[in-house]
Design a protein around this motif. Structure first.
Motif, PDB file in Angstrom:
ATOM      1  N   ILE A 166       0.837  -1.200   0.000  1.00  0.00           N
ATOM      2  CA  ILE A 166       0.000   0.000   0.000  1.00  0.00           C
ATOM      3  C   ILE A 166       0.876   1.255   0.000  1.00  0.00           C
ATOM      4  CG2 ILE A 166      -1.765   1.287   1.279  1.00  0.00           C
ATOM      5  CD1 ILE A 166      -2.804  -1.294   0.066  1.00  0.00           C
ATOM      6  N   ALA A 167       1.917   1.266   0.823  1.00  0.00           N
ATOM      7  CA  ALA A 167       2.818   2.414   0.869  1.00  0.00           C
ATOM      8  C   ALA A 167       3.547   2.575  -0.463  1.00  0.00           C
ATOM      9  CB  ALA A 167       3.827   2.252   2.010  1.00  0.00           C
ATOM     10  N   ASN A 168       3.981   1.455  -1.052  1.00  0.00           N
ATOM     11  CA  ASN A 168       4.664   1.524  -2.348  1.00  0.00           C
ATOM     12  C   ASN A 168       3.731   2.057  -3.428  1.00  0.00           C
ATOM     13  OD1 ASN A 168       7.147   0.604  -1.508  1.00  0.00           O
ATOM     14  ND2 ASN A 168       6.637  -1.533  -1.862  1.00  0.00           N
ATOM     15  N   ALA A 169       2.484   1.579  -3.420  1.00  0.00           N
ATOM     16  CA  ALA A 169       1.525   2.056  -4.420  1.00  0.00           C
ATOM     17  C   ALA A 169       1.273   3.555  -4.259  1.00  0.00           C
ATOM     18  CB  ALA A 169       0.213   1.277  -4.310  1.00  0.00           C
ATOM     19  N   GLY A 170       1.192   4.015  -3.019  1.00  0.00           N
ATOM     20  CA  GLY A 170       1.007   5.444  -2.786  1.00  0.00           C
ATOM     21  C   GLY A 170       2.186   6.265  -3.287  1.00  0.00           C
ATOM     22  N   LEU A 171       3.404   5.793  -3.012  1.00  0.00           N
ATOM     23  CA  LEU A 171       4.593   6.507  -3.486  1.00  0.00           C
ATOM     24  C   LEU A 171       4.679   6.487  -5.010  1.00  0.00           C
ATOM     25  CD1 LEU A 171       7.229   5.344  -0.846  1.00  0.00           C
ATOM     26  CD2 LEU A 171       6.163   7.592  -1.053  1.00  0.00           C
ATOM     27  N   GLN A 172       4.262   5.388  -5.622  1.00  0.00           N
ATOM     28  CA  GLN A 172       4.281   5.310  -7.086  1.00  0.00           C
ATOM     29  C   GLN A 172       3.242   6.239  -7.702  1.00  0.00           C
ATOM     30  OE1 GLN A 172       3.829   1.093  -7.385  1.00  0.00           O
ATOM     31  NE2 GLN A 172       5.989   0.707  -6.973  1.00  0.00           N
ATOM     32  N   LEU A 173       2.071   6.321  -7.093  1.00  0.00           N
ATOM     33  CA  LEU A 173       1.062   7.257  -7.597  1.00  0.00           C
ATOM     34  C   LEU A 173       1.517   8.705  -7.421  1.00  0.00           C
ATOM     35  CD1 LEU A 173      -2.221   5.538  -6.367  1.00  0.00           C
ATOM     36  CD2 LEU A 173      -1.404   5.752  -8.721  1.00  0.00           C
ATOM     37  N   LEU A 174       2.168   8.997  -6.304  1.00  0.00           N
ATOM     38  CA  LEU A 174       2.717  10.339  -6.115  1.00  0.00           C
ATOM     39  C   LEU A 174       3.855  10.602  -7.107  1.00  0.00           C
ATOM     40  CD1 LEU A 174       2.708  10.702  -2.236  1.00  0.00           C
ATOM     41  CD2 LEU A 174       1.302  11.936  -3.895  1.00  0.00           C
ATOM     42  N   GLY A 175       4.593   9.555  -7.489  1.00  0.00           N
ATOM     43  CA  GLY A 175       5.625   9.696  -8.521  1.00  0.00           C
ATOM     44  C   GLY A 175       5.019  10.111  -9.856  1.00  0.00           C
ATOM     45  N   ILE A 176       3.865   9.525 -10.195  1.00  0.00           N
ATOM     46  CA  ILE A 176       3.165   9.918 -11.426  1.00  0.00           C
ATOM     47  C   ILE A 176       2.731  11.378 -11.327  1.00  0.00           C
ATOM     48  CG2 ILE A 176       1.080   9.536 -12.806  1.00  0.00           C
ATOM     49  CD1 ILE A 176       1.296   6.565 -12.047  1.00  0.00           C
ATOM     50  N   LEU A 177       2.229  11.778 -10.163  1.00  0.00           N
ATOM     51  CA  LEU A 177       1.817  13.167  -9.964  1.00  0.00           C
ATOM     52  C   LEU A 177       3.004  14.117 -10.099  1.00  0.00           C
ATOM     53  CD1 LEU A 177      -0.436  15.160  -9.160  1.00  0.00           C
ATOM     54  CD2 LEU A 177       0.236  14.764  -6.789  1.00  0.00           C
TER      55      LEU A 177
END
Length: 143
Positions: free
Chosen positions: A29-40
């Motif tokens: 979950i934390a990795n997915a959040g960081l990856q989505l923030l990376g896209i942002l």
């Protein structure tokens, strides 16, 4: 968007990476959040206007990002089966597939496209941070 507004993004993101514990300590979950923030962050860096002419080092880093994106797109590109068979390392696999009766009309350049895609997703935080830092205003000019 002006580039001076993106200056706070990189330090805040590094702080979130530290809080969530890096690559795998925080879980999926934390990795997915960081990856989505990376896209942002990639989107923010793309929308930010540069502050004039980029230096040679910045331009080289943008070329490296573009080359990495091109490499990813090439790996996920479907090509005709006849061309796929003549690529290095595919001959033995193609012979085994023919023996099994599997006929491929199109195949990806990558032997495991799902792994190539997964690697690209894991690179999103680093790429987003790099692009945000490239668009951030320079605080101290060494000249």
């Amino acid at each position: 968007m002006r580039s001076d507004r993106i200056g706070w993004v990189a330090p805040a993101y590094v702080g979130l990476c530290i809080v969530f514990g890096g690559a795998s300590a925080g879980g999926y979950i934390a990795n997915a959040g960081l990856q989505l923030l990376g896209i942002l962050m990639l989107a923010l860096a793309w929308l930010a206007r540069p502050e004039g002419v980029s230096s040679g080092a910045k331009r080289m880093l943008w070329w490296i990002v573009a080359a990495a994106l091109a490499l990813l797109l090439i790996q996920l590109l479907p090509i005709p089966g006849a061309l796929w068979r003549i690529l290095p390392g595919r001959g033995e696999l193609a012979a085994e597939m023919e023996f099994a009766g599997i006929r491929r009309i199109y195949a990806f350049v990558s032997l495991m496209p799902h792994e190539s895609f997964k690697s690209a997703v894991w690179l999103l935080p680093a790429a987003g941070l790099l692009c945000a830092m490239l668009r951030a205003p320079v605080v101290l000019d060494p000249r």
